[in-house]
Design a protein around this motif. Structure first.
Motif, PDB file in Angstrom:
ATOM      1  N   GLU A  74       0.808  -1.224   0.000  1.00 11.45           N
ATOM      2  CA  GLU A  74       0.000   0.000   0.000  1.00 11.45           C
ATOM      3  C   GLU A  74       0.841   1.273   0.000  1.00 11.45           C
ATOM      4  OE1 GLU A  74      -3.248   0.170  -0.441  1.00 11.45           O
ATOM      5  OE2 GLU A  74      -3.370  -2.020  -0.542  1.00 11.45           O
ATOM      6  N   MET A  75       1.945   1.286   0.734  1.00 14.49           N
ATOM      7  CA  MET A  75       2.760   2.504   0.823  1.00 14.49           C
ATOM      8  C   MET A  75       3.483   2.722  -0.510  1.00 14.49           C
ATOM      9  SD  MET A  75       4.229   2.141   4.685  1.00 14.49           S
ATOM     10  CE  MET A  75       5.094   3.680   4.598  1.00 14.49           C
ATOM     11  N   ARG A  76       3.261   3.884  -1.094  1.00 14.54           N
ATOM     12  CA  ARG A  76       3.721   4.172  -2.447  1.00 14.54           C
ATOM     13  C   ARG A  76       5.239   4.014  -2.605  1.00 14.54           C
ATOM     14  NH1 ARG A  76       2.042   9.276  -6.193  1.00 14.54           N
ATOM     15  NH2 ARG A  76       2.922   8.360  -8.055  1.00 14.54           N
ATOM     16  N   MET A  77       6.020   4.595  -1.718  1.00 18.88           N
ATOM     17  CA  MET A  77       7.476   4.539  -1.840  1.00 18.88           C
ATOM     18  C   MET A  77       7.992   3.101  -1.713  1.00 18.88           C
ATOM     19  SD  MET A  77       9.980   6.395  -2.393  1.00 18.88           S
ATOM     20  CE  MET A  77      11.657   6.794  -2.106  1.00 18.88           C
ATOM     21  N   LYS A  78       7.498   2.367  -0.733  1.00 17.63           N
ATOM     22  CA  LYS A  78       7.906   0.974  -0.545  1.00 17.63           C
ATOM     23  C   LYS A  78       7.490   0.122  -1.739  1.00 17.63           C
ATOM     24  CE  LYS A  78       8.042   0.626   4.470  1.00 17.63           C
ATOM     25  NZ  LYS A  78       7.490  -0.067   5.640  1.00 17.63           N
TER      26      LYS A  78
END
Length: 188
Positions: A74-78
């Motif tokens: 879900e987390m964009r950067m990860k």
């Protein structure tokens, strides 16, 4: 917009599943024929190591993992970092698979071994001897590996694949160029 995101995830997961299944057979069904097509037409016999099939399968599986990362994190950067790392590692695995080959022509033997970047060609006169290493398997003597000794001290040893079918022709060409042929019995 919510439906679009869900559809995108479904597409990523679908392609990931297809790639995971393909990773089991694509190295044999796709990578090997690609090598045969693009290697010189003068090649009398072409082979690859079993490691090539493994690195190709792992490479495809890593690319599938990258697609799963895009779909599930879900987390964009990860998400993008994990996908990029998996895509790069997967591409490297596929490249290593495609660059692992050996073949012989009437004039030379060309070898690009596992995890090597460039191939090396050897004239038949460059070989000092060829050894067939014999072992027992179910009370039957079989060729376990083939070792080609070069005059510069380098040894190319292979234990599976097309090399076991090529060994008679290799031995004949090396002997015609002045090299030796030996059968070595391995101790069990």
């Amino acid at each position: 917009m919510y439906d679009f995101v869900d559809q995108k995830k479904i597409i990523y997961i679908t392609f990931a599943i297809i790639l995971l299944i393909s990773s089991l057979f694509a190295p044999v069904a796709i990578f090997y024929p690609l090598k045969v097509i693009f290697i010189t037409p003068e090649a009398l016999a072409i082979g690859t190591s079993y490691i090539s099939l493994i690195t190709g399968g792992i490479g495809i599986a890593l690319i599938a993992g990258g697609l799963l990362a895009l779909a599930l994190i879900e987390m964009r950067m990860k998400k993008y970092l994990a996908a990029a790392i998996l895509f790069v590692a997967g591409s490297a695995g596929m490249w290593l698979s495609l660059s692992d080959y050996y073949y012989m022509t009437t004039d030379e033997f060309t070898y690009n071994g596992p995890f090597s970047i460039s191939s090396e060609s050897y004239k038949w006169e460059d070989f000092e001897k060829i050894e067939e290493r014999i072992g027992k398997e179910d009370n039957t003597q079989t060729v376990q590996s083939v070792a080609m000794h070069l005059k510069n001290g380098k040894v190319i040893e292979m234990s599976s694949g097309k090399i076991l079918e090529m060994r008679g022709d290799l031995a004949s060409r090396i002997q015609q160029a002045g090299g030796l042929y030996e059968r070595v019995e391995l101790e069990q």
